[in-house]
Design a protein around this motif. Sequence first.
Motif, PDB file in Angstrom:
ATOM      1  N   UNK A  35      12.322  29.280  -6.387  1.00 32.89           N
ATOM      2  CA  UNK A  35      13.479  28.324  -6.148  1.00 32.89           C
ATOM      3  C   UNK A  35      12.933  26.902  -5.732  1.00 32.89           C
ATOM      4  N   UNK A  36      13.752  25.445  -5.793  1.00 35.80           N
ATOM      5  CA  UNK A  36      13.216  24.623  -5.692  1.00 35.80           C
ATOM      6  C   UNK A  36      14.410  23.849  -4.720  1.00 35.80           C
ATOM      7  N   UNK A  37      14.058  22.797  -4.205  1.00 37.99           N
ATOM      8  CA  UNK A  37      15.123  21.813  -3.288  1.00 37.99           C
ATOM      9  C   UNK A  37      14.793  20.646  -4.460  1.00 37.99           C
ATOM     10  N   UNK A  38      16.378  20.138  -4.353  1.00 37.60           N
ATOM     11  CA  UNK A  38      16.691  19.031  -5.293  1.00 37.60           C
ATOM     12  C   UNK A  38      16.223  17.809  -4.536  1.00 37.60           C
TER      13      UNK A  38
ATOM     14  N   UNK B 285       6.286  17.908 -21.042  1.00 33.72           N
ATOM     15  CA  UNK B 285       7.455  16.570 -21.968  1.00 33.72           C
ATOM     16  C   UNK B 285       8.393  16.825 -21.253  1.00 33.72           C
ATOM     17  N   UNK B 286       9.450  17.632 -21.018  1.00 33.71           N
ATOM     18  CA  UNK B 286      10.906  17.616 -21.109  1.00 33.71           C
ATOM     19  C   UNK B 286      10.674  17.477 -19.536  1.00 33.71           C
ATOM     20  N   UNK B 287      10.348  17.387 -18.318  1.00 30.70           N
ATOM     21  CA  UNK B 287      10.660  17.456 -17.083  1.00 30.70           C
ATOM     22  C   UNK B 287       9.155  17.680 -16.203  1.00 30.70           C
ATOM     23  N   UNK B 288       8.618  16.761 -15.621  1.00 30.58           N
ATOM     24  CA  UNK B 288       7.673  17.418 -14.407  1.00 30.58           C
ATOM     25  C   UNK B 288       7.433  16.103 -13.494  1.00 30.58           C
ATOM     26  N   UNK B 289       7.524  17.564 -12.035  1.00 30.10           N
ATOM     27  CA  UNK B 289       7.388  16.655 -10.976  1.00 30.10           C
ATOM     28  C   UNK B 289       7.118  17.659  -9.887  1.00 30.10           C
ATOM     29  N   UNK B 290       6.632  17.182  -8.318  1.00 32.71           N
ATOM     30  CA  UNK B 290       6.540  17.983  -7.320  1.00 32.71           C
ATOM     31  C   UNK B 290       7.371  17.844  -6.144  1.00 32.71           C
TER      32      UNK B 290
ATOM     33  N   UNK C 222       4.754  28.992  -0.757  1.00 34.62           N
ATOM     34  CA  UNK C 222       5.538  27.749  -0.993  1.00 34.62           C
ATOM     35  C   UNK C 222       5.219  26.478  -0.439  1.00 34.62           C
ATOM     36  N   UNK C 223       5.688  25.545  -0.194  1.00 33.53           N
ATOM     37  CA  UNK C 223       5.187  24.464   0.025  1.00 33.53           C
ATOM     38  C   UNK C 223       5.645  23.603  -0.986  1.00 33.53           C
ATOM     39  N   UNK C 224       5.195  22.297  -1.463  1.00 33.91           N
ATOM     40  CA  UNK C 224       5.332  21.189  -1.966  1.00 33.91           C
ATOM     41  C   UNK C 224       4.094  21.219  -3.372  1.00 33.91           C
ATOM     42  N   UNK C 225       5.194  21.921  -4.567  1.00 33.80           N
ATOM     43  CA  UNK C 225       3.990  22.160  -5.590  1.00 33.80           C
ATOM     44  C   UNK C 225       4.926  21.892  -6.905  1.00 33.80           C
ATOM     45  N   UNK C 226       3.701  21.545  -8.172  1.00 29.42           N
ATOM     46  CA  UNK C 226       4.148  21.629  -9.267  1.00 29.42           C
ATOM     47  C   UNK C 226       5.806  21.884 -10.118  1.00 29.42           C
ATOM     48  N   UNK C 227       6.585  21.586 -10.496  1.00 29.12           N
ATOM     49  CA  UNK C 227       7.874  22.279 -11.752  1.00 29.12           C
ATOM     50  C   UNK C 227       7.465  21.744 -12.138  1.00 29.12           C
TER      51      UNK C 227
ATOM     52  N   UNK D 135       0.605  -0.946  -0.194  1.00 27.14           N
ATOM     53  CA  UNK D 135      -0.291  -0.137  -0.301  1.00 27.14           C
ATOM     54  C   UNK D 135       1.130   1.340   0.599  1.00 27.14           C
ATOM     55  N   UNK D 136       0.635   2.332  -0.362  1.00 28.43           N
ATOM     56  CA  UNK D 136       1.371   3.294  -0.833  1.00 28.43           C
ATOM     57  C   UNK D 136       0.593   4.598  -1.355  1.00 28.43           C
ATOM     58  N   UNK D 137       0.903   6.324  -0.303  1.00 30.31           N
ATOM     59  CA  UNK D 137       0.341   7.254  -0.575  1.00 30.31           C
ATOM     60  C   UNK D 137       0.943   8.047  -0.199  1.00 30.31           C
ATOM     61  N   UNK D 138       0.893   9.072  -1.550  1.00 29.14           N
ATOM     62  CA  UNK D 138       1.565   9.979  -1.190  1.00 29.14           C
ATOM     63  C   UNK D 138       0.942  11.945  -1.441  1.00 29.14           C
ATOM     64  N   UNK D 139       1.318  12.619  -0.899  1.00 30.22           N
ATOM     65  CA  UNK D 139       1.195  13.752  -1.456  1.00 30.22           C
ATOM     66  C   UNK D 139       1.709  14.848  -2.446  1.00 30.22           C
ATOM     67  N   UNK D 140       0.933  14.689  -2.944  1.00 30.34           N
ATOM     68  CA  UNK D 140       1.341  15.624  -4.614  1.00 30.34           C
ATOM     69  C   UNK D 140       1.473  17.081  -4.384  1.00 30.34           C
ATOM     70  N   UNK D 141       0.933  17.991  -3.512  1.00 32.87           N
ATOM     71  CA  UNK D 141       0.232  19.248  -3.249  1.00 32.87           C
ATOM     72  C   UNK D 141       0.088  19.538  -1.856  1.00 32.87           C
ATOM     73  N   UNK D 142       1.306  20.211  -1.380  1.00 35.86           N
ATOM     74  CA  UNK D 142       0.562  21.095   0.115  1.00 35.86           C
ATOM     75  C   UNK D 142       1.488  22.175  -0.429  1.00 35.86           C
ATOM     76  N   UNK D 143       0.813  23.791  -0.368  1.00 33.37           N
ATOM     77  CA  UNK D 143       1.650  24.701  -0.152  1.00 33.37           C
ATOM     78  C   UNK D 143       0.286  25.520   0.511  1.00 33.37           C
ATOM     79  N   UNK D 144       1.002  26.848   1.093  1.00 34.00           N
ATOM     80  CA  UNK D 144       0.796  27.933   1.567  1.00 34.00           C
ATOM     81  C   UNK D 144       0.953  29.188   0.436  1.00 34.00           C
ATOM     82  N   UNK D 145      -0.034  29.608   0.179  1.00 38.28           N
ATOM     83  CA  UNK D 145       0.012  30.935  -0.677  1.00 38.28           C
ATOM     84  C   UNK D 145      -0.556  31.763  -0.115  1.00 38.28           C
ATOM     85  N   UNK D 146       0.299  33.463   0.355  1.00 39.82           N
ATOM     86  CA  UNK D 146      -0.101  34.695   0.871  1.00 39.82           C
ATOM     87  C   UNK D 146       0.072  35.367  -0.086  1.00 39.82           C
TER      88      UNK D 146
END
Length: 94
Positions: free
Chosen positions: A91-94, A65-70, A53-58, A26-37
């Motif tokens: 600015x994104x963390x690696x 097509x080239x690169x898509x990630x959260x 700020x938070x987990x957001x799509x890039x 069983x697997x679960x993931x959190x795709x989007x979790x952010x705070x916007x001001x």
Amino acid sequence: MPNYLNARERGIVNVDVRKGTTRTDYQASLEDAFFEYKIANTDKNYDFVSIRTGIQPFTADFRGFLYSDNNLGARIFGGFDNTNTNSISRIFAR
């Protein structure tokens, strides 16, 4: 939703052959979790500056097509010139 595997031989499901020939994961993931001001409204025509700020799509290109990630990151964005011009800094963390 479970991930079920049934193999005919031992050692395929797990390295330890005592674990048998079936496995359910069983697997679960959190795709989007952010705070916007909203930092400011720049004029009366709905032009604005906001920070998110938070987990957001890039996405590297506009179709993804080239690169898509959260990723964990921050971005400052806004709309200017009666929201005809958009600006984004990221600015994104690696």
